[in-house]
Scaffold this active site. Structure first.
Site, PDB file in Angstrom:
ATOM      1  N   ASP A  66       0.887  -1.171   0.000  1.00  0.00           N
ATOM      2  CA  ASP A  66       0.000   0.000   0.000  1.00  0.00           C
ATOM      3  C   ASP A  66       0.918   1.211   0.000  1.00  0.00           C
ATOM      4  O   ASP A  66       1.585   1.500   1.008  1.00  0.00           O
ATOM      5  CB  ASP A  66      -0.898  -0.022   1.241  1.00  0.00           C
ATOM      6  CG  ASP A  66      -1.842   1.181   1.276  1.00  0.00           C
ATOM      7  OD1 ASP A  66      -1.623   2.146   0.508  1.00  0.00           O
ATOM      8  OD2 ASP A  66      -2.792   1.152   2.085  1.00  0.00           O
ATOM      9  N   TYR A 159      -7.451  15.267  -8.405  1.00  0.00           N
ATOM     10  CA  TYR A 159      -6.466  14.604  -9.278  1.00  0.00           C
ATOM     11  C   TYR A 159      -5.505  15.642  -9.868  1.00  0.00           C
ATOM     12  O   TYR A 159      -4.282  15.455  -9.841  1.00  0.00           O
ATOM     13  CB  TYR A 159      -7.222  13.858 -10.380  1.00  0.00           C
ATOM     14  CG  TYR A 159      -6.364  12.949 -11.235  1.00  0.00           C
ATOM     15  CD1 TYR A 159      -5.954  11.704 -10.760  1.00  0.00           C
ATOM     16  CD2 TYR A 159      -5.996  13.310 -12.531  1.00  0.00           C
ATOM     17  CE1 TYR A 159      -5.193  10.856 -11.550  1.00  0.00           C
ATOM     18  CE2 TYR A 159      -5.235  12.470 -13.328  1.00  0.00           C
ATOM     19  CZ  TYR A 159      -4.835  11.233 -12.833  1.00  0.00           C
ATOM     20  OH  TYR A 159      -4.073  10.401 -13.626  1.00  0.00           O
ATOM     21  N   ILE A 194      -4.981   6.987 -21.626  1.00  0.00           N
ATOM     22  CA  ILE A 194      -4.379   5.748 -22.135  1.00  0.00           C
ATOM     23  C   ILE A 194      -5.340   4.613 -21.795  1.00  0.00           C
ATOM     24  O   ILE A 194      -5.933   4.606 -20.705  1.00  0.00           O
ATOM     25  CB  ILE A 194      -3.010   5.473 -21.443  1.00  0.00           C
ATOM     26  CG1 ILE A 194      -2.094   6.711 -21.465  1.00  0.00           C
ATOM     27  CG2 ILE A 194      -2.331   4.253 -22.058  1.00  0.00           C
ATOM     28  CD1 ILE A 194      -1.479   7.082 -22.770  1.00  0.00           C
ATOM     29  N   LYS A 195      -5.450   3.650 -22.674  1.00  0.00           N
ATOM     30  CA  LYS A 195      -6.414   2.547 -22.477  1.00  0.00           C
ATOM     31  C   LYS A 195      -6.008   1.653 -21.315  1.00  0.00           C
ATOM     32  O   LYS A 195      -5.217   0.717 -21.491  1.00  0.00           O
ATOM     33  CB  LYS A 195      -6.502   1.696 -23.747  1.00  0.00           C
ATOM     34  CG  LYS A 195      -7.242   2.370 -24.873  1.00  0.00           C
ATOM     35  CD  LYS A 195      -7.204   1.542 -26.140  1.00  0.00           C
ATOM     36  CE  LYS A 195      -7.515   2.427 -27.334  1.00  0.00           C
ATOM     37  NZ  LYS A 195      -7.065   1.849 -28.602  1.00  0.00           N
ATOM     38  N   THR A 196      -6.501   1.958 -20.127  1.00  0.00           N
ATOM     39  CA  THR A 196      -6.293   1.112 -18.946  1.00  0.00           C
ATOM     40  C   THR A 196      -7.568   1.187 -18.089  1.00  0.00           C
ATOM     41  O   THR A 196      -8.435   2.041 -18.333  1.00  0.00           O
ATOM     42  CB  THR A 196      -5.111   1.601 -18.066  1.00  0.00           C
ATOM     43  OG1 THR A 196      -5.548   2.747 -17.319  1.00  0.00           O
ATOM     44  CG2 THR A 196      -3.872   1.942 -18.871  1.00  0.00           C
ATOM     45  N   PRO A 197      -7.659   0.349 -17.041  1.00  0.00           N
ATOM     46  CA  PRO A 197      -8.869   0.365 -16.199  1.00  0.00           C
ATOM     47  C   PRO A 197      -9.151   1.704 -15.517  1.00  0.00           C
ATOM     48  O   PRO A 197     -10.274   1.936 -15.057  1.00  0.00           O
ATOM     49  CB  PRO A 197      -8.584  -0.723 -15.163  1.00  0.00           C
ATOM     50  CG  PRO A 197      -7.648  -1.659 -15.854  1.00  0.00           C
ATOM     51  CD  PRO A 197      -6.780  -0.795 -16.719  1.00  0.00           C
TER      52      PRO A 197
HETATM   53  N1  LIG Z   1      -4.445   5.536 -18.026  1.00  0.00           N
HETATM   54  C1  LIG Z   1      -4.486   6.834 -18.148  1.00  0.00           C
HETATM   55  O1  LIG Z   1      -5.293   7.386 -18.922  1.00  0.00           O
HETATM   56  C2  LIG Z   1      -3.531   7.698 -17.361  1.00  0.00           C
HETATM   57  C3  LIG Z   1      -3.305   9.007 -17.819  1.00  0.00           C
HETATM   58  C4  LIG Z   1      -2.432   9.820 -17.091  1.00  0.00           C
HETATM   59  C5  LIG Z   1      -1.800   9.332 -15.955  1.00  0.00           C
HETATM   60  N2  LIG Z   1      -2.063   8.062 -15.548  1.00  0.00           N
HETATM   61  C6  LIG Z   1      -1.383   7.608 -14.316  1.00  0.00           C
HETATM   62  O2  LIG Z   1      -0.729   6.388 -14.584  1.00  0.00           O
HETATM   63  C7  LIG Z   1      -0.612   5.635 -13.379  1.00  0.00           C
HETATM   64  C8  LIG Z   1      -1.051   4.201 -13.639  1.00  0.00           C
HETATM   65  O3  LIG Z   1      -2.414   4.209 -13.985  1.00  0.00           O
HETATM   66  P1  LIG Z   1      -3.134   3.084 -14.852  1.00  0.00           P
HETATM   67  O4  LIG Z   1      -3.749   3.759 -15.995  1.00  0.00           O
HETATM   68  O5  LIG Z   1      -2.230   1.918 -15.078  1.00  0.00           O
HETATM   69  O6  LIG Z   1      -4.309   2.702 -13.842  1.00  0.00           O
HETATM   70  P2  LIG Z   1      -4.818   1.285 -13.307  1.00  0.00           P
HETATM   71  O7  LIG Z   1      -6.057   1.575 -12.545  1.00  0.00           O
HETATM   72  O8  LIG Z   1      -4.876   0.284 -14.421  1.00  0.00           O
HETATM   73  O9  LIG Z   1      -3.632   0.825 -12.324  1.00  0.00           O
HETATM   74  C9  LIG Z   1      -3.372   1.455 -11.105  1.00  0.00           C
HETATM   75  C10 LIG Z   1      -2.787   0.420 -10.161  1.00  0.00           C
HETATM   76  O10 LIG Z   1      -2.479   1.078  -8.922  1.00  0.00           O
HETATM   77  C11 LIG Z   1      -2.846   0.201  -7.872  1.00  0.00           C
HETATM   78  N3  LIG Z   1      -3.096   0.957  -6.647  1.00  0.00           N
HETATM   79  C12 LIG Z   1      -4.156   1.748  -6.357  1.00  0.00           C
HETATM   80  N4  LIG Z   1      -4.028   2.229  -5.090  1.00  0.00           N
HETATM   81  C13 LIG Z   1      -2.876   1.721  -4.581  1.00  0.00           C
HETATM   82  C14 LIG Z   1      -2.200   1.837  -3.333  1.00  0.00           C
HETATM   83  N5  LIG Z   1      -2.718   2.560  -2.319  1.00  0.00           N
HETATM   84  N6  LIG Z   1      -1.043   1.174  -3.185  1.00  0.00           N
HETATM   85  C15 LIG Z   1      -0.524   0.426  -4.181  1.00  0.00           C
HETATM   86  N7  LIG Z   1      -1.114   0.266  -5.384  1.00  0.00           N
HETATM   87  C16 LIG Z   1      -2.284   0.913  -5.566  1.00  0.00           C
HETATM   88  C17 LIG Z   1      -4.087  -0.520  -8.364  1.00  0.00           C
HETATM   89  O11 LIG Z   1      -4.294  -1.726  -7.652  1.00  0.00           O
HETATM   90  C18 LIG Z   1      -3.761  -0.725  -9.841  1.00  0.00           C
HETATM   91  O12 LIG Z   1      -3.130  -1.973 -10.054  1.00  0.00           O
HETATM   92  C19 LIG Z   1      -1.435   6.379 -12.338  1.00  0.00           C
HETATM   93  O13 LIG Z   1      -0.584   7.160 -11.514  1.00  0.00           O
HETATM   94  C20 LIG Z   1      -2.330   7.272 -13.175  1.00  0.00           C
HETATM   95  O14 LIG Z   1      -2.741   8.442 -12.483  1.00  0.00           O
HETATM   96  C21 LIG Z   1      -2.901   7.224 -16.220  1.00  0.00           C
END
Ligand SMILES: NC(=O)c1ccc[n+]([C@@H]2O[C@H](COP(=O)([O-])OP(=O)(O)OC[C@H]3O[C@@H](n4cnc5c(N)ncnc54)[C@H](O)[C@@H]3O)[C@@H](O)[C@H]2O)c1
Length: 261
Positions: A66, A159, A194-197
């Protein structure tokens, strides 16, 4: 296909079970690094480590972590250093979107949760990984901010605030390391959608129609599409490697031209 752009390096990636973390982990391993995969979701981190090790034996390790907890950072950094034989790359990637709320509707609970996961985690990571990064002789910190750290959007106050803070904090850490004469660099990466959850709330807002949600999110982007996880992973690979040895305190926008407008 495998390469050697980060051969012999050792990386800790937080939030590694998520969309971007998985792509970064696979790419760093393909280019020769060992990876410590940490996540709140231990099963997800373990599944990724097993998949990587099936192809590249003994290159990946999984930890429950965490990132808001200082004691977890101490334990995970210590275990990663021991299991990988050192630590030369830290990717502060774990993050959450939080609730989409305008200022008047926002709650302290939502605000504090987003600050803790997206921002306090970065401070804790830089603090507790610095000693092994220094000891590695060529350390690299990559903090995953967002385009939302450089440009605001309604409903994204918590955010926006965290990602903007990560942007400037990264420069502070970069300057401190440079001033001290440590060979540790720090840079931030700023993706657009970006295509992620993490985009699931936008898909829910589009009635569950993923293609429609992606099309809506792509509208303001000059390249007319949203990104793939590897678009971000390639940037992390460059910053993690010695190819970027003269690059510190910089920000990298992975945004299809959005902020060029
Ligand atoms: N996907 C996008 O569109 C996008 C755009 C800009 C920035 N980001 C940044 O990229 C990073 C990764 O995001 P993603 O798109 O892979 O999202 P995601 O939701 O697929 O993955 C995030 C991961 O963080 C983990 N997580 C959440 N809270 C946590 C905690 N307290 N301790 C440890 N792990 C924790 C989750 O379990 C998950 O596996 C993030 O910082 C997000 O803000 C994503």
């Amino acid at each position: 296909m495998t390469g050697s752009r980060v051969a012999g390096k050792t990386a800790l990636i937080t939030g590694a079970a998520g969309g971007l973390g998985q792509a970064m982990a696979r790419m760093l391993v393909r280019e020769g690094a060992r990876v410590a995969l940490s996540d709140l979701d231990l099963n997800g981190a373990r599944a990724l480590a097993e998949a990587i090790n099936a192809e590249h034996p003994d290159m990946a390790f999984a930890y429950e972590h965490d990132v808001t907890r200082e004691d977890d950072w101490v334990r995970v950094v210590g275990a990663a250093v021991e299991d990988m034989g050192g630590l030369s790359i830290l990717v502060n990637n774990a993050g959450i979107g939080g609730q989409l709320l305008w200022a008047e509707q926002d709650t302290l609970e939502n605000w504090r949760k987003v600050q803790a996961v997206n921002l306090e985690s970065v401070m804790l990571g830089c603090k507790h990984a610095m000693a092994p990064l220094r000891a590695s002789g060529a350390g690299s910190i990559v903090n995953i901010s967002s385009i939302a750290g450089l440009a605001a959007a309604p409903g994204m106050g918590a955010y926006n605030a965290t990602k903007a803070a990560v942007w400037l904090y990264t420069k502070t850490v970069a300057l401190e390391a440079a001033k001290a004469g440590w060979n540790v660099r720090a840079n931030s990466v700023h993706p657009v959608f970006i295509k992620t959850p993490i985009l699931d709330p936008f898909i829910a807002m589009a009635g569950g129609d993923e293609a429609n949600a992606h099309e809506k999110l792509a509208r303001g982007i000059p390249l007319k599409r949203i990104g793939e996880p590897d678009d971000v992973a390639y940037c992390v690979l460059y910053l993690a490697s010695d190819e970027s040895k003269f690059v510190t305190g910089a920000e990298f926008k992975i945004d299809g031209g959005l902020t060029a407008q």
